[in-house]
Write a protein that holds these residues in place. Structure first.
Motif, PDB file in Angstrom:
ATOM      1  N   PRO A  34       0.723  -1.343   0.238  1.00  0.00           N
ATOM      2  CA  PRO A  34       0.041   0.288   0.078  1.00  0.00           C
ATOM      3  C   PRO A  34       0.980   1.217  -0.001  1.00  0.00           C
ATOM      4  O   PRO A  34       2.031   1.292   0.454  1.00  0.00           O
ATOM      5  N   ARG A  35       0.273   2.231  -0.445  1.00  0.00           N
ATOM      6  CA  ARG A  35       0.837   3.656  -0.638  1.00  0.00           C
ATOM      7  C   ARG A  35       1.710   4.068   0.724  1.00  0.00           C
ATOM      8  O   ARG A  35       2.441   4.571   0.835  1.00  0.00           O
ATOM      9  N   THR A  36       0.619   3.727   1.824  1.00  0.00           N
ATOM     10  CA  THR A  36       1.171   3.971   3.149  1.00  0.00           C
ATOM     11  C   THR A  36       2.637   3.484   3.596  1.00  0.00           C
ATOM     12  O   THR A  36       3.370   4.217   4.724  1.00  0.00           O
ATOM     13  N   VAL A  37       3.096   2.545   2.835  1.00  0.00           N
ATOM     14  CA  VAL A  37       4.481   2.094   3.326  1.00  0.00           C
ATOM     15  C   VAL A  37       5.557   2.558   2.583  1.00  0.00           C
ATOM     16  O   VAL A  37       6.655   2.356   2.572  1.00  0.00           O
ATOM     17  N   MET A  38       5.274   3.321   1.243  1.00  0.00           N
ATOM     18  CA  MET A  38       6.321   3.544   0.494  1.00  0.00           C
ATOM     19  C   MET A  38       6.633   5.265   1.043  1.00  0.00           C
ATOM     20  O   MET A  38       6.500   6.204   0.696  1.00  0.00           O
ATOM     21  N   THR A  39       7.296   5.045   2.110  1.00  0.00           N
ATOM     22  CA  THR A  39       7.697   6.230   3.034  1.00  0.00           C
ATOM     23  C   THR A  39       9.482   6.474   2.324  1.00  0.00           C
ATOM     24  O   THR A  39      10.156   5.903   1.305  1.00  0.00           O
ATOM     25  N   HIS A 214       1.460 -10.286 -13.335  1.00  0.00           N
ATOM     26  CA  HIS A 214       0.968  -9.053 -13.430  1.00  0.00           C
ATOM     27  C   HIS A 214       1.687  -8.076 -12.384  1.00  0.00           C
ATOM     28  O   HIS A 214       2.152  -8.448 -11.289  1.00  0.00           O
ATOM     29  N   GLY A 215       2.145  -6.851 -12.803  1.00  0.00           N
ATOM     30  CA  GLY A 215       2.503  -5.734 -11.772  1.00  0.00           C
ATOM     31  C   GLY A 215       1.334  -4.713 -11.851  1.00  0.00           C
ATOM     32  O   GLY A 215       1.110  -4.347 -13.262  1.00  0.00           O
ATOM     33  N   LEU A 216       0.571  -4.261 -10.888  1.00  0.00           N
ATOM     34  CA  LEU A 216      -0.457  -3.303 -10.954  1.00  0.00           C
ATOM     35  C   LEU A 216      -0.351  -2.153 -10.145  1.00  0.00           C
ATOM     36  O   LEU A 216      -0.010  -2.491  -8.965  1.00  0.00           O
ATOM     37  N   TYR A 217      -0.321  -0.908 -10.446  1.00  0.00           N
ATOM     38  CA  TYR A 217      -0.027   0.319  -9.778  1.00  0.00           C
ATOM     39  C   TYR A 217      -1.330   1.020  -9.855  1.00  0.00           C
ATOM     40  O   TYR A 217      -1.720   1.558 -11.011  1.00  0.00           O
ATOM     41  N   VAL A 218      -1.987   1.378  -8.979  1.00  0.00           N
ATOM     42  CA  VAL A 218      -3.287   2.044  -8.806  1.00  0.00           C
ATOM     43  C   VAL A 218      -3.099   3.755  -9.179  1.00  0.00           C
ATOM     44  O   VAL A 218      -2.298   4.304  -8.361  1.00  0.00           O
ATOM     45  N   TYR A 225     -10.437  -5.713  -4.932  1.00  0.00           N
ATOM     46  CA  TYR A 225      -9.912  -6.698  -5.746  1.00  0.00           C
ATOM     47  C   TYR A 225      -9.632  -8.143  -4.886  1.00  0.00           C
ATOM     48  O   TYR A 225      -9.530  -8.294  -3.704  1.00  0.00           O
ATOM     49  N   ARG A 226     -10.225  -9.282  -5.663  1.00  0.00           N
ATOM     50  CA  ARG A 226     -10.265 -10.443  -5.213  1.00  0.00           C
ATOM     51  C   ARG A 226      -8.981 -11.101  -5.767  1.00  0.00           C
ATOM     52  O   ARG A 226      -8.367 -10.888  -6.798  1.00  0.00           O
ATOM     53  N   VAL A 232      -9.380  -7.836  -1.155  1.00  0.00           N
ATOM     54  CA  VAL A 232      -8.239  -6.732  -0.617  1.00  0.00           C
ATOM     55  C   VAL A 232      -8.928  -5.476  -1.373  1.00  0.00           C
ATOM     56  O   VAL A 232      -9.163  -5.024  -2.515  1.00  0.00           O
ATOM     57  N   GLU A 233      -8.956  -4.204  -0.204  1.00  0.00           N
ATOM     58  CA  GLU A 233      -9.308  -3.001  -0.894  1.00  0.00           C
ATOM     59  C   GLU A 233      -8.131  -1.870  -1.382  1.00  0.00           C
ATOM     60  O   GLU A 233      -7.224  -2.058  -0.547  1.00  0.00           O
ATOM     61  N   VAL A 234      -8.065  -1.559  -2.275  1.00  0.00           N
ATOM     62  CA  VAL A 234      -7.028  -0.934  -2.824  1.00  0.00           C
ATOM     63  C   VAL A 234      -7.570   0.525  -3.266  1.00  0.00           C
ATOM     64  O   VAL A 234      -8.607   0.776  -3.755  1.00  0.00           O
TER      65      VAL A 234
END
Length: 273
Positions: A34-39, A214-218, A225-226, A232-234
């Protein structure tokens, strides 16, 4: 057409009062970063790059991605590289989400901005510079090119999302569509980097299970997403890795569009070990 938005705000550090709980997960079938860990404290610096840092979202690793690496790059004003790629086997697909950069390839300059795409074949000599006053941010997918005897290598390609029409999926009334930067019938390319767009309420109505990794970046919006056996909510800024054959489906609950950058390996026989 709706205004396009590309999430581009990684970095920082959560406060000392924040909870430790997170949707980050790493399994043998999929991973969610998640974006919260991309510090700021998880960035990397790279040889021969100046004023630059990178978030490494995936890399070839036992039990993780097998065919590609994906970086989120941030190049400050005046930064860049005269030797960006050190591996002659590596081809590059890049998608720009913020700022303006110049790639010089075979003596020709190419200006790139948010929404720009570049494909650079393996073995190319190129440079990237940020001559502006603000940061340049882009996704950089690196893959070892799989040459085929008798098939010429893929050519360089520069494009912008505005130049590519959405290709709707059949029987979806345009609610699920793909922006393709590379012709899917051109077998010279062994990878694709597309943008997938879902309008609110759109869905992948079955559990996809296929050979492509796959690599998926929102880039925009949020969805559920299942992944394998889990929901998982993304949201914008999250990254997902999906192993080959990992069951997958999606429901875009809104309120706005849900869009992601999608890597997949294509057009080659399966390796026989």
């Amino acid at each position: 057409m709706n205004e396009r938005r590309y999430y581009s705000q990684p970095g920082g550090l959560p406060g000392q009062t924040e909870l430790l709980s997170s949707k980050a997960v790493f399994t043998t079938a999929y991973a969610v970063i998640p974006r919260t860990v991309m510090t700021d404290i998880v960035t990397s610096v790279l040889p021969f790059w100046t004023q630059t840092r990178a978030w490494m979202l995936s890399r070839p690793l036992t039990g993780f991605s097998e065919t590609f690496s994906q970086y989120l790059m941030e190049v400050g004003p005046g930064g860049g590289s005269d030797r960006p790629e050190l591996d002659p086997r590596a081809e590059a697909a890049m998608f720009f989400v913020e700022g303006e950069a110049v790639i010089t390839l075979s003596g020709q300059e190419h200006s790139l901005r948010a929404g720009s795409f570049a494909f650079i074949p393996a073995g190319s000599t190129w440079t990237l510079k940020n001559n502006g006053s603000s940061a340049v941010k882009f996704h950089w997918v690196r893959k070892a090119f799989q040459a085929v005897d008798g098939l010429e290598p893929p050519p360089v390609l520069f494009a912008h999302e505005d130049e590519r029409a959405l290709s709707p999926m059949p029987d979806t009334d345009g609610k699920w569509a793909t922006t393709r930067f590379i012709d899917p019938d051109d077998v010279r390319y062994d990878m694709h980097l597309n943008i997938v767009t879902f309008e609110p309420g759109a869905t992948i109505p079955f559990m996809e299970t296929h050979v492509m990794e796959h690599g998926l970046y929102v880039l925009e919006g949020k969805a559920v997403y299942r992944l394998n056996s889990d929901w998982v909510e993304v949201e914008a800024g999250d990254f997902m890795w999906l192993r080959a054959f990992c069951p997958q489906a999606c429901y875009a609950g809104g309120p706005g569009r849900f869009r992601y950058l999608l890597y997949k390996d294509v057009n080659r026989h399966a390796n026989l070990w």
